[in-house]
Design a protein around this motif. Sequence first.
Motif, mmCIF file in Angstrom:
data_model
loop_
_atom_site.group_PDB
_atom_site.id
_atom_site.type_symbol
_atom_site.label_atom_id
_atom_site.label_comp_id
_atom_site.label_asym_id
_atom_site.label_seq_id
_atom_site.Cartn_x
_atom_site.Cartn_y
_atom_site.Cartn_z
ATOM 1 N N ARG A 113 1.068 -1.395 0.052
ATOM 2 C CA ARG A 113 -0.212 0.129 0.052
ATOM 3 C C ARG A 113 0.766 0.746 0.314
ATOM 4 N N SER A 114 0.207 2.371 -0.160
ATOM 5 C CA SER A 114 1.142 3.652 -0.410
ATOM 6 C C SER A 114 -0.260 4.911 -0.115
ATOM 7 N N LEU A 115 0.331 6.115 0.297
ATOM 8 C CA LEU A 115 -0.551 7.060 0.412
ATOM 9 C C LEU A 115 -1.838 6.967 -0.329
ATOM 10 N N ALA A 116 -1.196 6.538 -1.635
ATOM 11 C CA ALA A 116 -1.985 6.943 -2.522
ATOM 12 C C ALA A 116 -3.353 5.893 -3.460
ATOM 13 N N THR A 117 -2.679 5.132 -1.821
ATOM 14 C CA THR A 117 -3.328 3.517 -2.466
ATOM 15 C C THR A 117 -4.543 3.544 -0.710
ATOM 16 N N MET A 118 -4.328 4.004 0.076
ATOM 17 C CA MET A 118 -5.132 3.686 1.334
ATOM 18 C C MET A 118 -6.242 4.608 1.643
ATOM 19 N N ILE A 123 -5.357 5.713 7.404
ATOM 20 C CA ILE A 123 -4.015 7.655 7.048
ATOM 21 C C ILE A 123 -4.089 8.203 8.702
ATOM 22 N N GLU A 124 -5.610 8.469 9.282
ATOM 23 C CA GLU A 124 -6.283 9.093 9.773
ATOM 24 C C GLU A 124 -5.633 8.142 10.942
ATOM 25 N N ARG A 125 -5.125 6.371 11.273
ATOM 26 C CA ARG A 125 -4.731 5.649 11.900
ATOM 27 C C ARG A 125 -3.224 6.209 12.284
ATOM 28 N N ILE A 126 -2.818 6.236 11.135
ATOM 29 C CA ILE A 126 -0.863 6.389 11.217
ATOM 30 C C ILE A 126 -0.872 7.720 11.767
ATOM 31 N N MET A 247 -7.526 15.943 12.505
ATOM 32 C CA MET A 247 -6.880 14.570 11.652
ATOM 33 C C MET A 247 -7.348 14.136 11.387
ATOM 34 N N SER A 248 -8.913 14.870 10.949
ATOM 35 C CA SER A 248 -9.311 13.006 10.235
ATOM 36 C C SER A 248 -9.173 14.308 8.747
ATOM 37 N N ASP A 249 -9.284 15.601 8.891
ATOM 38 C CA ASP A 249 -9.525 16.368 7.744
ATOM 39 C C ASP A 249 -7.745 16.317 6.991
ATOM 40 N N LEU A 250 -6.620 16.264 7.826
ATOM 41 C CA LEU A 250 -5.613 16.220 7.672
ATOM 42 C C LEU A 250 -5.269 15.116 6.909
ATOM 43 N N SER A 251 -6.354 13.982 7.028
ATOM 44 C CA SER A 251 -5.387 12.840 6.290
ATOM 45 C C SER A 251 -7.265 13.103 5.354
ATOM 46 N N ALA A 252 -7.766 13.637 5.100
ATOM 47 C CA ALA A 252 -8.483 13.653 3.977
ATOM 48 C C ALA A 252 -6.801 14.482 2.919
ATOM 49 N N ALA A 253 -6.569 15.420 3.617
ATOM 50 C CA ALA A 253 -5.083 15.964 2.229
ATOM 51 C C ALA A 253 -4.336 15.406 2.598
ATOM 52 N N ILE A 254 -3.380 14.782 3.293
ATOM 53 C CA ILE A 254 -2.696 14.023 2.774
ATOM 54 C C ILE A 254 -3.329 12.882 1.386
ATOM 55 N N GLN A 255 -4.009 12.167 1.440
ATOM 56 C CA GLN A 255 -4.932 11.467 0.806
ATOM 57 C C GLN A 255 -4.865 11.593 -0.001
ATOM 58 N N SER A 256 -5.455 12.895 -1.260
ATOM 59 C CA SER A 256 -6.009 13.529 -1.470
ATOM 60 C C SER A 256 -4.618 14.333 -2.614
ATOM 61 N N TRP A 290 3.373 24.204 12.840
ATOM 62 C CA TRP A 290 4.013 22.988 12.875
ATOM 63 C C TRP A 290 3.359 22.655 11.476
ATOM 64 N N HIS A 291 4.183 21.863 10.502
ATOM 65 C CA HIS A 291 3.840 21.389 9.558
ATOM 66 C C HIS A 291 4.840 20.635 8.663
ATOM 67 N N ILE A 292 4.088 19.820 7.200
ATOM 68 C CA ILE A 292 4.728 18.774 6.968
ATOM 69 C C ILE A 292 5.079 19.051 5.122
#
Length: 328
Positions: A113-118, A123-126, A247-256, A290-292
């Motif tokens: 898996r990768s961040l693109a296919t999860m 991603i939120e669990r991670i 966190m759930s908003d961030l996981s959606a941003a990362i996935q997109s 903070w940022h990524i």
Amino acid sequence: MAELRREPIARRWVVITKDPARGPSDYVPYKPPYQPQEPKGACPFCPGQEGMTPPEVFSINPERKGWLVRVIPNKFPFFRIEGGFDRRAEGMYDMMEAIGAHEIVVEAPEHDRSLATMEPQQIERILLAYQARVIDLKKDSRLQQILILKNYPGIFNRHPHSHLLAMPILPREIDDEIWGTLDYYKRKERCIYCDIIKEEISMKTRVVLETLHFLVFSPFASRYPFETWIIPKVHSPDFHTVTKEMMSDLSAAIQSLFTCFYKLLADPPYSLAFHTSPLQRRFHRDEYHWHIEVRLRIGLREGFEWATGFFVNPTPPENAAAYLREVE
Ligand SMILES: [Zn+2]
Ligand SMILES: [Zn+2]
Ligand SMILES: [Zn+2]
């Protein structure tokens, strides 16, 4: 034609070359050093092979039906928790023992898996696992800085995983950013990151996407083609204080974002790092934000960068953001 742009926080100069400006097709297919390896025998991160790794320090394990995210100490750590610093000199040189922690976050039971296919929930669990580990490691007052780092694909194993490093010293990157943040604050009594967020949202040209709580954008002086930052829109120095809703908003941003990379650049190799304030009161800075940071490992010209300290980026960030925005 090229432009010299100065990144306003750490104040690095970057050469942005525009003639020709490079687009996605210039980077695909990838040339070495993109050569991921697989473990020789069974994969120690796959379910059923838990005996091959040190005992876990954290896991997400709903109803005890097998883990979904697992955190283990690295078998070959850069930093170790046991012992003392033993600060000493060797002639004029300073050294000390590498006290700290080096953990591996196994991001999913599935090997490929990768961040693109999860799923965003995964991603939120991670992210929740990162948060739980930071809160725990923060209790050790010797540890000044946590760095969450992910290389994709992993250099020795494709199984999705990231590194969580807890260090007794500040990494140069963070130190430079803090210095720039404090200097700006002294002059303007404002956070430089908050100002950048306002500027980018009003200019729009470098915005990749925006969610309720986060901005994803290509920084003005991007050092690397398609360099991208993900930053909370409300000021906060520490990643570990993020709320469940954010966190759930961030996981959606990362996935997109990673789905865009996957489609636009044919599953590119990348590294991502969390930049968050140092942990302990001595170095912690409320002024920091903070940022990524995400860097695609494509189109490297290490020689020039190594020799000069300037980065050369042949994909202007305005073009990068436009390419990413237009991904269907
Ligand atoms: Zn595996
Ligand atoms: Zn701020
Ligand atoms: Zn940073």
